[in-house]
Design a protein around this motif. Structure first.
Motif, short mmCIF file in Angstrom:
data_model
loop_
_atom_site.label_atom_id
_atom_site.label_comp_id
_atom_site.label_asym_id
_atom_site.label_seq_id
_atom_site.Cartn_x
_atom_site.Cartn_y
_atom_site.Cartn_z
N ALA A 272 0.84 -1.19 0.00
CA ALA A 272 0.00 0.00 0.00
C ALA A 272 0.88 1.25 0.00
CB ALA A 272 -0.91 -0.01 1.22
N ARG A 273 0.43 2.28 -0.70
CA ARG A 273 1.12 3.56 -0.74
C ARG A 273 0.19 4.65 -0.19
NH1 ARG A 273 6.26 1.99 -1.36
NH2 ARG A 273 6.95 1.63 -3.51
N TYR A 274 0.64 5.31 0.87
CA TYR A 274 -0.11 6.43 1.42
C TYR A 274 0.35 7.72 0.75
CZ TYR A 274 -0.93 2.97 5.06
OH TYR A 274 -1.25 1.82 5.73
N LYS A 275 -0.49 8.74 0.82
CA LYS A 275 -0.05 10.06 0.38
C LYS A 275 1.12 10.51 1.25
CE LYS A 275 -4.55 11.54 -1.40
NZ LYS A 275 -5.67 12.50 -1.25
N PRO A 276 2.10 11.19 0.68
CA PRO A 276 3.28 11.58 1.46
C PRO A 276 2.97 12.41 2.70
CG PRO A 276 3.73 11.82 -0.87
CD PRO A 276 2.27 11.51 -0.75
N GLU B 160 4.17 -1.75 7.74
CA GLU B 160 4.31 -2.26 6.38
C GLU B 160 3.11 -3.10 6.01
OE1 GLU B 160 5.03 -5.49 5.00
OE2 GLU B 160 5.20 -6.64 6.84
N THR B 161 2.89 -3.25 4.71
CA THR B 161 1.84 -4.12 4.19
C THR B 161 2.42 -4.97 3.07
OG1 THR B 161 1.14 -2.50 2.53
CG2 THR B 161 0.03 -2.41 4.67
N LEU B 162 1.70 -6.04 2.71
CA LEU B 162 2.10 -6.86 1.56
C LEU B 162 0.86 -7.53 0.99
CD1 LEU B 162 4.72 -7.69 0.02
CD2 LEU B 162 4.58 -9.85 1.26
N PHE B 163 0.75 -7.52 -0.35
CA PHE B 163 -0.40 -8.12 -1.04
C PHE B 163 0.11 -9.00 -2.18
CE2 PHE B 163 -2.30 -4.76 1.25
CZ PHE B 163 -3.64 -5.10 1.44
N SER B 164 -0.57 -10.13 -2.35
CA SER B 164 -0.19 -11.05 -3.43
C SER B 164 -0.75 -10.62 -4.78
CB SER B 164 -0.69 -12.46 -3.10
OG SER B 164 -2.12 -12.51 -3.09
N SER B 165 -1.73 -9.71 -4.77
CA SER B 165 -2.33 -9.28 -6.02
C SER B 165 -2.93 -7.89 -5.85
CB SER B 165 -3.42 -10.26 -6.47
OG SER B 165 -4.42 -10.38 -5.48
N LEU B 166 -3.25 -7.26 -6.95
CA LEU B 166 -3.86 -5.94 -6.95
C LEU B 166 -5.38 -6.04 -7.06
CD1 LEU B 166 -1.40 -4.17 -9.42
CD2 LEU B 166 -1.48 -3.86 -6.93
N GLY B 167 -6.04 -4.93 -6.79
CA GLY B 167 -7.46 -4.86 -7.11
C GLY B 167 -8.41 -4.98 -5.94
N ARG B 168 -7.96 -5.48 -4.78
CA ARG B 168 -8.87 -5.62 -3.66
C ARG B 168 -8.11 -5.41 -2.36
NH1 ARG B 168 -11.97 -11.00 -3.70
NH2 ARG B 168 -12.80 -10.08 -5.62
N PRO B 169 -7.85 -4.16 -1.98
CA PRO B 169 -7.15 -3.91 -0.72
C PRO B 169 -7.97 -4.37 0.48
CG PRO B 169 -8.05 -1.87 -1.58
CD PRO B 169 -8.26 -2.92 -2.64
N ARG C 177 -6.27 -14.87 -2.66
CA ARG C 177 -5.63 -13.58 -2.38
C ARG C 177 -5.07 -13.60 -0.96
NH1 ARG C 177 -7.37 -9.12 -5.67
NH2 ARG C 177 -8.76 -9.80 -7.35
N LEU C 178 -3.83 -13.17 -0.82
CA LEU C 178 -3.16 -13.15 0.48
C LEU C 178 -2.67 -11.73 0.76
CD1 LEU C 178 -0.99 -16.36 -0.01
CD2 LEU C 178 -3.19 -16.21 1.17
N TYR C 179 -2.66 -11.36 2.03
CA TYR C 179 -2.15 -10.04 2.41
C TYR C 179 -1.75 -10.06 3.87
CZ TYR C 179 -6.35 -9.10 5.17
OH TYR C 179 -7.33 -9.16 6.12
N HIS C 180 -1.00 -9.06 4.26
CA HIS C 180 -0.81 -8.81 5.70
C HIS C 180 -0.45 -7.35 5.94
CE1 HIS C 180 3.78 -9.80 5.60
NE2 HIS C 180 3.64 -8.51 5.84
N GLU C 181 -0.60 -6.95 7.19
CA GLU C 181 -0.12 -5.65 7.65
C GLU C 181 0.61 -5.90 8.97
OE1 GLU C 181 -4.00 -3.72 9.83
OE2 GLU C 181 -4.18 -4.09 7.67
N VAL C 182 1.77 -5.28 9.12
CA VAL C 182 2.61 -5.46 10.31
C VAL C 182 3.02 -4.10 10.84
CG1 VAL C 182 4.80 -6.36 11.20
CG2 VAL C 182 3.47 -7.71 9.55
N THR C 183 2.87 -3.92 12.14
CA THR C 183 3.24 -2.67 12.80
C THR C 183 4.14 -2.97 13.99
OG1 THR C 183 1.16 -1.60 12.20
CG2 THR C 183 2.35 -0.67 14.06
N VAL C 184 5.17 -2.17 14.16
CA VAL C 184 6.00 -2.21 15.37
C VAL C 184 5.81 -0.85 16.04
CG1 VAL C 184 8.30 -2.52 16.31
CG2 VAL C 184 7.62 -3.78 14.25
N ALA C 185 5.04 -0.84 17.12
CA ALA C 185 4.54 0.41 17.69
C ALA C 185 5.38 0.89 18.87
CB ALA C 185 3.09 0.24 18.14
#
Length: 346
Positions: free
Chosen positions: A32-36, A138-147, A311-319
């Motif tokens: 995923a890309r956020y606005k700067p 960070e995030t990671l997706f195996s494919s586009l089109g469905r966040p 479809r596979l994805y994850h989001e990981v945060t180190v807070a």
């Protein structure tokens, strides 16, 4: 090939990646890309807990949080999931995401009082919030089109990224990892506020949400996933739920995502709190339960190749310590981060 770390967050490395600069991953993945101008996101989990049939109080509480999640300053995205925890309690969890901390702050306090400020007969309620700087995420997706998850509130998705398909890629995708080991500091502590219990965790607590979506699969692929992959995944999720504390996993929830009408969808995700990113990495790289998950997934993907619809994805945060909030009312003592406090004080 792009870096998973956006240009405005790239810096001179004092800690090196696990792969050389000319590494070519064997298959495409995206982030995923956020606005700067988005420097922080919010992910808030609102849970209701009960035993047996759904009590009226739970139905009323869920209706209350639904109203608040579409009111002024509401999140940009939300979803709901269900699971049964290690003590046999059913839990329904609404997850909400913001990319504007000021909007979240304006929304949160009255919502918090409505959720954990009033004891309801026969149910428990809890709130778990992270508000991390995007450099810790960070995030990671195996494919586009469905966040999914936090990626829904992003500006869009990247092109193919380099930092994946190797052990250590998860860390390498987190911008802060360029200069910081993100080691944990301190131990969780319990704070009592009347009937409410708050857990003050520690620096560099790690959260992962890792999901699967098989709604697009056709009969043969769905059968392959549900017969050969999902049972192995469930075994690993159950291990973390029941025995994860010994390896640094405070709590693990293997959730089924619910549709807007409350029906069970063909989506699931594991959501877990870890003492550190390093502890999560050790489980992923070497523990037998995850080695089996990885093996089943690789066999599945190698069998289907590019035709796979899973479809596979994850989001990981180190807070950081000041980016966390955990509060529980009338919940059993192994709920969420209460389990971490119980372990520390035992």
């Amino acid at each position: 090939m792009e870096s998973a770390i956006p240009p405005h967050l790239q810096t001179t490395r004092s800690r090196h990646k696990r792969v050389p600069d000319d590494y070519q991953p064997p298959y495409p993945s995206f982030v995923a890309r956020y606005k700067p101008n988005v420097d922080r996101v919010v992910m808030a989990y609102f849970g209701v807990q009960y035993r047996g049939a759904v009590p009226l109080a739970a139905t009323e509480a869920l209706a209350e949080i639904d109203r608040r999640l579409v009111a002024a300053d509401a999140p940009s995205h939300r979803d709901r999931a269900h699971y049964v925890d290690q003590a046999g309690y059913a839990n329904e969890v609404s997850v909400a995401y913001w990319d504007d901390v000021a909007r979240f702050d304006a929304w949160f306090e009255p919502a918090r009082e409505a959720w954990t400020g009033t004891r309801r007969e026969g149910i428990g309620t809890f709130i778990e919030v992270l508000r991390p700087a995007v450099a810790r995420h960070e995030t990671l997706f195996s494919s586009l089109g469905r966040p999914e998850g936090v990626a829904v509130i992003a500006d869009g998705m990247s092109g193919e990224v380099q930092e994946h398909a190797y052990w250590g890629g998860m860390r390498d995708r987190i911008p802060l990892s360029q200069t910081d080991a993100m080691a944990p500091g301190g131990n969780p502590e319990l704070v009592r506020d009347g009937a409410r219990l708050r857990v003050v965790a520690h620096d560099n607590l790690c959260l992962i949400r890792s999901g699967q979506d098989w709604s697009d699969t056709e009969a043969s692929e769905r059968k392959l996933y549900l017969d050969d992959v999902e049972p192995v995944l469930r075994e690993g999720m159950d291990f973390l739920r029941d025995d994860g504390l010994a390896i640094g996993c405070y709590v693990n929830r293997y959730m089924r995502v619910l549709g807007a009408d409350g029906s069970i969808s063909e989506k699931s995700y594991g959501q877990s709190w870890w003492r550190s990113l390093a502890a999560l990495e050790r489980w992923a790289e070497s523990h037998p339960t995850h080695v089996r998950i990885f093996g089943a997934a690789m066999k599945y993907l190698s069998t289907l190749g590019p035709s796979a619809k899973l479809r596979l994805y994850h989001e990981v945060t180190v807070a950081a310590a000041d980016e966390q909030f955990f509060e529980y009312l009338n919940c059993h003592p192994k709920t969420g981060m209460l389990a971490a406090v119980e372990t520390v004080t035992a």
